[in-house]
Write a protein that holds these residues in place. Structure first.
Motif, PDB file in Angstrom:
ATOM      1  N   GLY A  91       0.860  -1.182   0.000  1.00 56.22           N
ATOM      2  CA  GLY A  91       0.000   0.000   0.000  1.00 56.22           C
ATOM      3  C   GLY A  91       0.893   1.227   0.000  1.00 56.22           C
ATOM      4  O   GLY A  91       2.081   1.151   0.371  1.00 56.22           O
ATOM      5  N   SER A  92       0.330   2.369  -0.438  1.00 56.15           N
ATOM      6  CA  SER A  92       1.171   3.572  -0.415  1.00 56.15           C
ATOM      7  C   SER A  92       1.401   4.016   1.021  1.00 56.15           C
ATOM      8  O   SER A  92       2.335   4.758   1.317  1.00 56.15           O
ATOM      9  N   LEU A  96       4.700   5.930   2.813  1.00 55.09           N
ATOM     10  CA  LEU A  96       4.708   7.115   3.685  1.00 55.09           C
ATOM     11  C   LEU A  96       5.556   6.837   4.928  1.00 55.09           C
ATOM     12  O   LEU A  96       6.379   7.653   5.348  1.00 55.09           O
ATOM     13  N   PHE A 117      -4.231  14.121   4.760  1.00 53.01           N
ATOM     14  CA  PHE A 117      -4.480  12.712   5.094  1.00 53.01           C
ATOM     15  C   PHE A 117      -3.873  12.410   6.472  1.00 53.01           C
ATOM     16  O   PHE A 117      -2.709  12.721   6.732  1.00 53.01           O
ATOM     17  N   ALA A 161      -1.104  15.800  -0.346  1.00 55.49           N
ATOM     18  CA  ALA A 161      -1.933  14.917  -1.176  1.00 55.49           C
ATOM     19  C   ALA A 161      -2.610  15.755  -2.246  1.00 55.49           C
ATOM     20  O   ALA A 161      -3.172  16.807  -1.959  1.00 55.49           O
ATOM     21  N   ASN A 165      -7.312  13.897   0.515  1.00 52.39           N
ATOM     22  CA  ASN A 165      -8.279  13.175   1.335  1.00 52.39           C
ATOM     23  C   ASN A 165      -8.135  13.729   2.752  1.00 52.39           C
ATOM     24  O   ASN A 165      -7.009  13.781   3.242  1.00 52.39           O
ATOM     25  N   ASP A 192       1.398  12.846  -2.755  1.00 55.51           N
ATOM     26  CA  ASP A 192       0.612  11.628  -2.599  1.00 55.51           C
ATOM     27  C   ASP A 192      -0.567  11.696  -3.579  1.00 55.51           C
ATOM     28  O   ASP A 192      -1.460  12.522  -3.423  1.00 55.51           O
ATOM     29  N   ALA A 194      -2.977   9.363  -4.464  1.00 54.25           N
ATOM     30  CA  ALA A 194      -3.834   8.178  -4.327  1.00 54.25           C
ATOM     31  C   ALA A 194      -5.087   8.257  -5.211  1.00 54.25           C
ATOM     32  O   ALA A 194      -5.620   7.232  -5.624  1.00 54.25           O
ATOM     33  N   TYR A 195      -5.546   9.487  -5.494  1.00 49.88           N
ATOM     34  CA  TYR A 195      -6.820   9.647  -6.230  1.00 49.88           C
ATOM     35  C   TYR A 195      -6.618  10.206  -7.633  1.00 49.88           C
ATOM     36  O   TYR A 195      -7.560  10.691  -8.254  1.00 49.88           O
ATOM     37  N   THR A 222      -1.292   4.566  -5.556  1.00 46.98           N
ATOM     38  CA  THR A 222      -1.828   3.346  -4.953  1.00 46.98           C
ATOM     39  C   THR A 222      -2.681   2.570  -5.944  1.00 46.98           C
ATOM     40  O   THR A 222      -3.239   3.152  -6.885  1.00 46.98           O
ATOM     41  N   SER A 224      -5.138   0.891  -4.550  1.00 49.69           N
ATOM     42  CA  SER A 224      -6.280   0.625  -3.658  1.00 49.69           C
ATOM     43  C   SER A 224      -7.579   1.270  -4.103  1.00 49.69           C
ATOM     44  O   SER A 224      -8.642   0.870  -3.654  1.00 49.69           O
ATOM     45  N   ARG A 233      -3.163  -4.589  -0.799  1.00 48.90           N
ATOM     46  CA  ARG A 233      -2.098  -3.764  -0.226  1.00 48.90           C
ATOM     47  C   ARG A 233      -0.921  -3.611  -1.201  1.00 48.90           C
ATOM     48  O   ARG A 233       0.100  -4.281  -1.091  1.00 48.90           O
TER      49      ARG A 233
HETATM   50  C1  LIG Z   1      -4.440  10.379   0.312  1.00 47.53           C
HETATM   51  C2  LIG Z   1      -4.174   8.946   0.620  1.00 47.53           C
HETATM   52  N1  LIG Z   1      -2.919   8.506   0.587  1.00 47.53           N
HETATM   53  C3  LIG Z   1      -2.607   7.233   0.852  1.00 47.53           C
HETATM   54  C4  LIG Z   1      -3.588   6.326   1.182  1.00 47.53           C
HETATM   55  C5  LIG Z   1      -3.164   4.933   1.532  1.00 47.53           C
HETATM   56  O1  LIG Z   1      -3.608   4.031   0.620  1.00 47.53           O
HETATM   57  P1  LIG Z   1      -3.014   2.560   0.511  1.00 47.53           P
HETATM   58  O2  LIG Z   1      -2.116   2.322   1.677  1.00 47.53           O
HETATM   59  O3  LIG Z   1      -4.201   1.678   0.497  1.00 47.53           O
HETATM   60  O4  LIG Z   1      -2.253   2.551  -0.780  1.00 47.53           O
HETATM   61  C6  LIG Z   1      -4.917   6.722   1.234  1.00 47.53           C
HETATM   62  C7  LIG Z   1      -5.966   5.777   1.629  1.00 47.53           C
HETATM   63  O5  LIG Z   1      -7.085   6.102   1.882  1.00 47.53           O
HETATM   64  C8  LIG Z   1      -5.220   8.071   0.948  1.00 47.53           C
HETATM   65  O6  LIG Z   1      -6.473   8.519   1.004  1.00 47.53           O
END
Ligand SMILES: Cc1ncc(COP(=O)(O)O)c(C=O)c1O
Length: 370
Positions: A91-92, A96, A117, A161, A165, A192, A194-195, A222, A224, A233
């Motif tokens: 997972g990301s 981090l 986040f 991010a 988020n 980051d 992720a989206y 990610t 995810s 993950r």
């Molecule tokens: C902004 C952001 N970064 C990182 C993650 C971590 O995601 P994952 O560990 O599932 O890759 C999330 C998960 O909700 C997120 O919202």
């Protein structure tokens, strides 16, 4: 006796994940619940990823490739990045953690944004890295000038991010370019993304396109969210070889399992699934926004697969009570008190049928709590 743990550990508030469906149903004795709490893909996993994983099940006795060669090769091909500038993570979130543990030396600090986040605070606290959290502008816009200005000579990391988020806000190309140039060169900027796949604003640009603007830049992605692989993950990071090399030194040798590696590599090229996901998300976004407007509820415009929704004004914040009431209707959302937003809920965009159910539960919950 000496202290069992240091203060950063004894005071650490652990990450609170979205409530699992199974847990809710066990607690309330209900069934057919839906979860709109963790920004998962309502269409399920990428079919190409599922196929790739199925073909590998009988290999489960073998250790994974510790270097995740095939997955890094896939990332390299997809984004035209040399393989030694790519790291993969459990997972990301793991990336981090690795960034905080690898780079912050004693006496150094980090900079983050308010309403960023929550994992940033957790990984920094766990690694005993002090941080400054910078206020946002109206509308939860991350204040890039203030973030850059908050860096001092001891700042080693800055987490941002984009899109963010839990707010769903984003920063556009021009602002991001200026920011990457303005942050002092000794700071490692962690972008980051992720989206990223959901972001459709004309001026949205990935940090992968802006790597030429600064040496110390890490971009994390990610599998995810849009690829539907939250349960596997797996994520990846891109940065200069020197940074990737140092992170690899403390990375666990088999951090990404064989199924996750194969799933990620296949999902990256499942363009049809990504397109379907993004289209479905955009449709649910329109439906849900319209329903919220009909209910006269405010939300923050979002470049992601969720909306941050504000509950009506009342004598006291309603977020927690509405969250609990919606649970009783079998709809799991994400309460935001932990983010300092006790009158908000973060709601993931599901299928149209799920959004209809969510709106029904939200209306009923608001009547029950007011
Ligand atoms: C902004 C952001 N970064 C990182 C993650 C971590 O995601 P994952 O560990 O599932 O890759 C999330 C998960 O909700 C997120 O919202």
């Amino acid at each position: 006796m000496s202290k069992l743990v240091s203060e950063n550990i004894s005071t650490l508030r652990p990450y609170e994940p979205g409530k699992p469906i199974d847990e809710l149903e066990r607690e309330l004795g209900i069934s057919n619940s839906i979860k709109l709490a963790s920004n998962e893909n309502p269409l399920g996993p990428s079919p190409k990823a599922v196929e790739a994983m199925q073909s590998l099940l009988a290999e489960a006795h073998m250790y994974p490739d510790g270097a995740a060669f095939r997955l890094r090769e896939a990332v390299s091909k997809k984004f035209d990045i040399p393989m030694n500038e790519i790291i993969t993570g459990n997972g990301s979130n793991e990336l981090l953690t690795l960034a905080a543990r690898t780079f912050a030396c004693p006496g150094e600090n980090a900079v983050i944004s308010d309403y960023g986040f929550v994992a940033y605070k957790i990984v920094l606290t766990a690694a005993n890295v002090p941080f400054t959290s910078v206020p946002v502008q109206p509308g939860f816009e991350q204040d890039l000038n203030a973030l850059a200005a908050a860096c001092d000579q001891n700042t080693k990391l800055l987490f941002l991010a984009n899109p963010n988020n839990p707010t769903g806000t984003y920063v556009g190309r021009k602002a991001l370019e200026n920011f990457l140039k303005e942050v002092p060169p000794h700071v490692i900027v962690v972008l980051d993304e992720a989206y990223v796949e959901y972001a459709d604003a004309d001026d949205y640009t990935s940090g992968l396109e802006l790597r030429g603007l600064r040496e110390r830049l890490l971009v994390f992605r990610t599998f995810s969210k849009c690829y539907g692989l939250g349960g596997m993950r797996v994520g990846f990071g891109v940065g200069p070889t020197e940074l990737i090399d140092y992170m690899n030194r403390i990375r666990e040798p088999f951090n990404v399992n064989i199924l996750a590696q194969a799933a990620g590599a296949a999902a990256l090229f499942d363009q049809d699934f990504v397109e379907r996901t993004v289209k479905a998300n955009a449709e649910s976004m329109v439906l849900f926004k319209r329903a919220l407007e009909d209910m006269e509820l405010k939300y923050t415009p979002s470049q992601t697969n969720f909306l941050l929704v504000e509950m009506p004004e009342a004598d006291k914040p309603l977020g927690g009570a509405v969250y609990q009431a919606m649970l009783r209707h079998g709809v799991i959302t994400r309460p935001m008190a932990g983010y300092g937003l006790p009158n908000h809920l973060r709601i993931t965009l599901g299928t149209p049928a799920q959004m209809e159910r969510c709106v029904g539960a939200l209306k009923a919950a608001l009547e029950e709590v007011q």
